[in-house]
Design a protein around this motif. Structure first.
Motif, PDB file in Angstrom:
ATOM      1  N   GLY A 140       0.998  -1.340   0.093  1.00  0.00           N
ATOM      2  CA  GLY A 140       0.085   0.267  -0.055  1.00  0.00           C
ATOM      3  C   GLY A 140       0.505   1.676  -0.275  1.00  0.00           C
ATOM      4  N   ASP A 141       1.835   0.877  -0.453  1.00  0.00           N
ATOM      5  CA  ASP A 141       3.080   2.475   0.379  1.00  0.00           C
ATOM      6  C   ASP A 141       3.063   3.101  -1.588  1.00  0.00           C
ATOM      7  OD1 ASP A 141       3.489   2.190   2.846  1.00  0.00           O
ATOM      8  OD2 ASP A 141       5.422   1.183   2.606  1.00  0.00           O
ATOM      9  N   GLU A 142       2.948   2.420  -1.984  1.00  0.00           N
ATOM     10  CA  GLU A 142       2.635   3.477  -3.762  1.00  0.00           C
ATOM     11  C   GLU A 142       1.687   3.519  -4.485  1.00  0.00           C
ATOM     12  OE1 GLU A 142       6.204   0.065  -5.430  1.00  0.00           O
ATOM     13  OE2 GLU A 142       7.750   1.762  -4.331  1.00  0.00           O
ATOM     14  N   GLU A 143       0.167   3.850  -3.994  1.00  0.00           N
ATOM     15  CA  GLU A 143      -0.683   3.290  -4.382  1.00  0.00           C
ATOM     16  C   GLU A 143      -0.438   4.635  -5.533  1.00  0.00           C
ATOM     17  OE1 GLU A 143      -3.304   1.536  -4.301  1.00  0.00           O
ATOM     18  OE2 GLU A 143      -1.941   0.606  -2.794  1.00  0.00           O
ATOM     19  N   HIS A 144       0.097   5.908  -5.549  1.00  0.00           N
ATOM     20  CA  HIS A 144      -0.178   6.776  -6.209  1.00  0.00           C
ATOM     21  C   HIS A 144       1.280   6.299  -7.700  1.00  0.00           C
ATOM     22  CE1 HIS A 144       4.232   7.556  -5.094  1.00  0.00           C
ATOM     23  NE2 HIS A 144       3.934   8.046  -5.987  1.00  0.00           N
ATOM     24  N   VAL A 145       0.578   6.727  -8.707  1.00  0.00           N
ATOM     25  CA  VAL A 145       1.196   7.123  -9.887  1.00  0.00           C
ATOM     26  C   VAL A 145       1.422   8.102 -10.193  1.00  0.00           C
ATOM     27  CG1 VAL A 145       1.459   6.238 -12.641  1.00  0.00           C
ATOM     28  CG2 VAL A 145      -0.086   5.312 -10.559  1.00  0.00           C
ATOM     29  N   ALA A 146       3.228   8.182 -10.402  1.00  0.00           N
ATOM     30  CA  ALA A 146       4.244   9.526 -10.174  1.00  0.00           C
ATOM     31  C   ALA A 146       4.462   9.828 -11.770  1.00  0.00           C
ATOM     32  CB  ALA A 146       5.487   9.060 -10.800  1.00  0.00           C
ATOM     33  N   GLU A 147       4.325  11.320 -12.411  1.00  0.00           N
ATOM     34  CA  GLU A 147       3.983  12.143 -13.819  1.00  0.00           C
ATOM     35  C   GLU A 147       4.718  13.279 -13.498  1.00  0.00           C
ATOM     36  OE1 GLU A 147       2.751  10.104 -16.175  1.00  0.00           O
ATOM     37  OE2 GLU A 147       1.444   9.127 -15.299  1.00  0.00           O
ATOM     38  N   PRO A 148       6.214  13.580 -14.586  1.00  0.00           N
ATOM     39  CA  PRO A 148       6.388  12.149 -15.357  1.00  0.00           C
ATOM     40  C   PRO A 148       6.398  10.878 -14.723  1.00  0.00           C
ATOM     41  CG  PRO A 148       7.928  13.904 -15.175  1.00  0.00           C
ATOM     42  CD  PRO A 148       6.811  14.080 -14.120  1.00  0.00           C
ATOM     43  N   PRO A 149       6.968   9.785 -15.266  1.00  0.00           N
ATOM     44  CA  PRO A 149       7.743   8.377 -15.160  1.00  0.00           C
ATOM     45  C   PRO A 149       9.041   8.660 -13.580  1.00  0.00           C
ATOM     46  CG  PRO A 149       6.351   8.317 -17.255  1.00  0.00           C
ATOM     47  CD  PRO A 149       6.729   9.362 -16.930  1.00  0.00           C
ATOM     48  N   GLU A 150      10.302   9.065 -14.648  1.00  0.00           N
ATOM     49  CA  GLU A 150      11.015   9.163 -13.386  1.00  0.00           C
ATOM     50  C   GLU A 150      10.845  10.114 -13.043  1.00  0.00           C
ATOM     51  OE1 GLU A 150      10.504  11.372 -16.979  1.00  0.00           O
ATOM     52  OE2 GLU A 150      10.354  12.646 -16.938  1.00  0.00           O
ATOM     53  N   ALA A 151       9.917  10.595 -12.295  1.00  0.00           N
ATOM     54  CA  ALA A 151       9.344  10.868 -10.579  1.00  0.00           C
ATOM     55  C   ALA A 151       9.332   9.802 -10.261  1.00  0.00           C
ATOM     56  CB  ALA A 151       8.237  11.941 -10.972  1.00  0.00           C
ATOM     57  N   GLY A 152       9.201   8.578 -10.488  1.00  0.00           N
ATOM     58  CA  GLY A 152       8.661   7.803  -9.694  1.00  0.00           C
ATOM     59  C   GLY A 152       8.107   6.734 -10.044  1.00  0.00           C
ATOM     60  N   PRO A 153       7.521   5.345  -9.528  1.00  0.00           N
ATOM     61  CA  PRO A 153       7.107   4.481 -10.380  1.00  0.00           C
ATOM     62  C   PRO A 153       5.823   4.371 -11.161  1.00  0.00           C
ATOM     63  CG  PRO A 153       7.244   4.312  -8.188  1.00  0.00           C
ATOM     64  CD  PRO A 153       7.778   5.135  -8.058  1.00  0.00           C
ATOM     65  N   THR A 154       5.895   3.452 -12.533  1.00  0.00           N
ATOM     66  CA  THR A 154       4.429   3.707 -13.170  1.00  0.00           C
ATOM     67  C   THR A 154       3.413   3.181 -12.855  1.00  0.00           C
ATOM     68  OG1 THR A 154       5.618   1.918 -15.418  1.00  0.00           O
ATOM     69  CG2 THR A 154       6.351   4.715 -14.951  1.00  0.00           C
ATOM     70  N   ARG A 155       2.757   3.140 -13.673  1.00  0.00           N
ATOM     71  CA  ARG A 155       1.383   2.163 -13.265  1.00  0.00           C
ATOM     72  C   ARG A 155       1.664   0.482 -13.831  1.00  0.00           C
ATOM     73  NH1 ARG A 155      -3.849   3.318 -11.651  1.00  0.00           N
ATOM     74  NH2 ARG A 155      -3.415   5.258 -12.998  1.00  0.00           N
ATOM     75  N   ARG A 156       2.205   0.662 -15.079  1.00  0.00           N
ATOM     76  CA  ARG A 156       3.211  -1.149 -14.963  1.00  0.00           C
ATOM     77  C   ARG A 156       4.151  -1.076 -14.211  1.00  0.00           C
ATOM     78  NH1 ARG A 156       4.778  -1.628 -21.041  1.00  0.00           N
ATOM     79  NH2 ARG A 156       2.024  -1.068 -21.591  1.00  0.00           N
ATOM     80  N   THR A 157       4.989  -0.356 -14.046  1.00  0.00           N
ATOM     81  CA  THR A 157       5.618  -1.071 -13.656  1.00  0.00           C
ATOM     82  C   THR A 157       6.032  -1.678 -11.454  1.00  0.00           C
ATOM     83  OG1 THR A 157       7.166   0.243 -13.895  1.00  0.00           O
ATOM     84  CG2 THR A 157       8.178  -0.607 -11.190  1.00  0.00           C
TER      85      THR A 157
END
Length: 242
Positions: A140-157
């Motif tokens: 539950g610690d990574e529920e957000h999807v970062a945009e742009p991808p380089e800011a954090g993990p993508t939804r697919r990741t």
């Protein structure tokens, strides 16, 4: 004679162990096992012999053999609990035998452990945790999807990580939990109209399809109590995913 399950909560954090159960068989038979999002450690004793194994998450209802004159103990680990030697993704829709020594100890992670009993599962689980073999993931610690991808993990990741930890997609977890929640409601006497409205099924046919696929029986059978032996598989939360 149908299997009757006794089950209990534990003193362990519910994010690690969801439920402990036990039952015994009188005669050789089969049982319907509902789909489940959690993996189990299952121990069986027959004629003085101990067998142990890990049953992974299951994506549909299956029929399992039940040997005669056997006592069973099960530990159902919560979604996201990881046993390092055997990640859930490696045993989804499968069963992995756990070695048992001649002295009746079970082998996990290259070490032998005293086999747990219904009464002392907590001690067994804590020892595995202390050894670093059993841990709680941080689903539950990574529920957000970062945009742009380089800011954090993508939804697919994030989805790949979720599958690697649980062996299932988020969609599969939601569908299995919803079907089991519906089965619980029907078993407890509620009508299909209430189940459809409460859990968001389209109609009775949609609910019936989910019950056949994930639970392996009909609404009528559940209301009649014909599948009480499977009740330990159903989530006890008021809504799926909670």
């Amino acid at each position: 004679m149908a299997l009757r399950f006794e089950h209990r909560d534990t003193e362990i954090d519910a994010s690690i162990v969801d439920r402990v159960w036990r039952t015994r068989s009188d005669a050789e038979d089969t049982m319907t096992s509902a789909a489940r999002t959690c993996w189990h450690l299952i121990l069986s004793r027959t004629q003085g012999r101990l067998l142990a194994g890990l049953r992974g998450p299951e994506t549909r209802a299956t029929t399992a053999p039940v040997p005669p004159d056997t006592k069973f103990l099960g530990v159902r680990f919560a979604l996201g609990t990881v046993l390092r030697p055997h990640p859930a993704a490696s045993i989804t829709d499968g069963y992995v035998p756990v070695p048992v020594t001649d002295s009746g100890r079970i082998v996990i992670g290259g070490e032998d452990w005293e086999a747990p009993t219904y009464e002392n599962v907590e001690h067994f689980v804590r020892r595995l945790q202390d050894a670093g073999l059993l841990l709680r993931s941080r689903l539950g610690d990574e529920e957000h999807v970062a945009e742009p991808p380089e800011a954090g993990p993508t939804r697919r990741t994030l989805e790949r990580r979720y599958r690697a930890i649980t062996g299932l997609s988020r969609t599969a977890v939601a569908q299995i939990d919803r079907a089991n929640a519906g089965a619980t409601m029907l078993r407890d006497g509620q009508d299909w109209h209430t189940v459809v409205q409460t859990l968001g099924y389209f109609d009775q046919a949609h609910l019936a399809h989910a019950l056949r696929r994930y639970v392996g029986c009909t609404a009528r059978e559940l209301r009649a109590g014909g599948h009480a032996a499977m009740s330990f598989l159903y989530k006890t939360h008021p809504a799926p995913g909670s």
